[in-house]
Write an enzyme that holds these catalytic residues in place. Structure first.
Site, PDB file in Angstrom:
ATOM      1  N   ASP A 217      39.955  43.782  51.826  1.00  0.00           N
ATOM      2  CA  ASP A 217      40.502  43.153  50.617  1.00  0.00           C
ATOM      3  C   ASP A 217      41.858  43.742  50.230  1.00  0.00           C
ATOM      4  O   ASP A 217      42.080  44.117  49.072  1.00  0.00           O
ATOM      5  CB  ASP A 217      39.530  43.291  49.436  1.00  0.00           C
ATOM      6  CG  ASP A 217      38.118  42.868  49.775  1.00  0.00           C
ATOM      7  OD1 ASP A 217      37.970  41.886  50.530  1.00  0.00           O
ATOM      8  OD2 ASP A 217      37.168  43.518  49.311  1.00  0.00           O
TER       9      ASP A 217
ATOM     10  N   GLU B 275      37.437  32.175  46.908  1.00  0.00           N
ATOM     11  CA  GLU B 275      37.475  33.441  46.182  1.00  0.00           C
ATOM     12  C   GLU B 275      38.805  34.135  46.454  1.00  0.00           C
ATOM     13  O   GLU B 275      39.692  33.598  47.115  1.00  0.00           O
ATOM     14  CB  GLU B 275      36.303  34.335  46.606  1.00  0.00           C
ATOM     15  CG  GLU B 275      36.247  34.585  48.095  1.00  0.00           C
ATOM     16  CD  GLU B 275      34.986  35.299  48.548  1.00  0.00           C
ATOM     17  OE1 GLU B 275      34.381  36.016  47.741  1.00  0.00           O
ATOM     18  OE2 GLU B 275      34.619  35.146  49.733  1.00  0.00           O
TER      19      GLU B 275
END
Length: 545
Positions: A16, A179
């Site tokens: 991420d 997302e």
């Protein structure tokens, strides 16, 4: 050569990635889940060479991970810079299984990347992967994934408080599970970059754009900006969850997460793994890579919409950092940034670099399933092949006290080469846990001072020890035992029964120093040194699909 960036730029568990440039400095924050310090930070000046700065959330004031599940804790940080301050948004997951998600989003800020960071402010939001967008007029906007992956919404913030109602920017994308939103402004357009398809082998990154901040947004008709869902022969897989950055010269790049699976069953795979689907397992976890971004017809493009092991480097002066030694002799005043602690911050109550000079003293903690006070100090595994060694001085007083070195994924999946008491004798034992099913193999009776070793050889783990005895260190002894390294993988750690999620596997393998004292009677171990030597990937690994 200095004209290419070699991927992954952050090998091992670094998912991420959120990147920001401030002047000539590039800072990259990654998820840390149940590991402390939270939100791992790296620094570069050329996008090729990166140095670790440690974790941002390094105290209970900033982050409390007590009780979080495996692969819970800190998810998807977002690092930005505006109005003279760094802004960091992150999610903390206390639970994600059994049909519920207990998620809280927080904001902290600082004038310097080194802190002092402000007390966390709880943000509004009905999902994780929150992020900030700073508009030209000085306003700040919060991006949120809507619970259930139903799209991405935006809402204005003032002093951490929501103003007005949220606006839907993008409904769920074609691949679903939308997302990880990030918003950028360029040439009069607003560009919404999102992840889609889940974080596994169906992962990808998509872009939508609008002339207006609040939309409507149009998806790129060219399809995903980056994905490997239709390119399963590539060495880098699971590509997605990206973040843009522009260099001083206006060149664009994207950081993203990726994984390097075992794409074939290699020679020497232990018998224990041959009855499983060992192919496609990612022991190294989700790593950080970089892609060069070009522009065509007002849309960002990545060559082939696919990850590459090498990409063109930007027109920046090379800026390598001094290479940290592989061996840590624990001579410094604090833990090196390579080390992480599990669920609780490094604290003199259980860790000391001064109690015995040039040693790390670890006071024993809970069992492998304890989620409050485990005593595990570990670093990331960054290559399929490598060696981890440590020098241990340990004299257990009760059967509840053990100490040794570990190859660790989570509380259910690990191996530990440990010293403990067995029928009153100091014994070296190899303990393994495969989804909680433990195995024990007694290796030898040993003295109080010895060296321990774990060897990663692709999908195989091997072990060795060297007893110091009365005449100093002897020779290495290699017990004739092998273990399956692929249980230390994202795929094996993800534990799903029909209709029921037990655990995600979002972290990657670690090697470390582990001390347990189940009765909390003050048992401790001293580690004289520890060294992890990752090996370069063999040519056969680097060149094969």
């Amino acid at each position: 050569m200095n004209d290419v960036i070699r991927n992954p730029v952050l090998p091992g568990f670094h998912p991420d990635p959120s990147i920001v440039r401030v002047g000539e400095d590039y800072y990259l924050a990654t998820s840390t889940f149940e590991w402390c310090p939270g939100i791992r930070l790296h620094h570069s000046r050329d996008l090729r060479h990166w140095r670790p700065l440690g974790g941002i959330a390094d105290s209970p004031r900033l982050l409390d991970l007590t009780g979080v599940p495996d692969s819970g804790g800190v998810w998807a940080p977002d690092l930005t810079y505006a109005n003279g301050r760094f802004h960091l948004v992150f999610s903390v997951l206390d639970n994600y299984a059994y049909g519920y998600k207990d998620c809280a989003n927080y904001l902290i800020t600082a004038e310097s990347i080194d802190g002092r960071w402000s007390d966390p402010i709880r943000l509004p939001g009905r999902g994780f992967d929150a992020a900030l967008f700073h508009e030209d007029d000085g306003s700040t906007w919060l991006l949120n994934m809507i619970t259930g992956f139903k799209g991405v919404e935006i809402q204005r913030l003032e002093d951490g408080k929501a103003i007005g109602e949220p606006t839907l920017l993008l409904a769920s994308s074609p691949a679903g599970i939308t997302e990880g939103p990030h918003l950028y402004k360029a040439d009069g357009w607003y560009y919404l970059l999102c992840a889609e398809g889940g974080t596994g082998f169906n992962h990808g990154a998509i872009v939508a754009r609008s002339r207006n901040l609040l939309g409507p947004y149009e998806l790129d008709p060219n399809g995903p900006l980056l994905t490997t869902r239709d390119k399963l022969d590539l060495p880098l897989q699971k590509a997605g969850h990206g973040c843009f950055v522009a260099t001083q010269a206006g060149e664009w790049y994207m950081t993203y997460l990726t994984s390097r699976p075992y794409t074939e069953v290699e020679d020497g795979l232990p018998e224990s793994a041959r009855d499983r689907d060992a192919t496609g397992r990612c022991v190294l976890g989700r790593e950080t890579a970089i892609a060069a971004v070009s522009w065509a017809d007002g849309w960002p493009r990545i060559d082939g919409a696919a990850p590459a092991l090498e990409v063109p480097a930007p027109a920046l002066e090379p800026h390598p950092w001094p290479e940290a030694p592989a061996r840590d002799d624990f001579d410094g005043p604090r833990l090196d940034p390579r080390w992480n602690t599990l669920r609780r911050h490094a604290d003199p109550a259980w860790l000391s670099l001064t109690a015995r000079p040039s040693h790390l003293r670890i006071t024993g903690g809970q069992s492998p399933h304890g989620r409050r006070t485990p005593s595990l100090v570990a670093q990331r595994v960054t290559a399929k092949h490598g060696v981890f060694e440590a020098g241990l001085a340990f004299d257990p007083q009760t059967g509840d006290q053990t100490a040794g070195i570990t190859a660790y994924y989570n509380s259910f999946n690990w191996y530990c080469l440990q010293v403990g008491l067995e029928q009153g004798r100091r014994t070296l034992t190899l303990v393994g846990s495969d989804r909680g099913r433990r195995t024990f193999e007694t290796i030898a009776e040993v003295g109080p001072d010895l060296d321990l070793r774990i060897v990663f050889d692709g999908p195989v783990l091997r072990f060795a020890y060297r007893d110091h005895g009365s005449g100093g260190p002897g020779t290495w002894t290699e017990p004739p035992v092998e273990r399956d390294a692929t249980i230390l993988s994202d795929e094996h750690a993800t534990w799903v029964e029909p209709g029921l999620l037990h655990a995600f596997g979002f972290t990657g393998a670690f090697v470390g120093l582990w001390v347990q004292d189940l009765a909390a009677e003050g048992g401790f171990a001293d580690f004289d040194h520890a060294a992890y030597h990752p090996a370069s990937e063999p040519e056969s690994d680097a060149s094969r699909p």
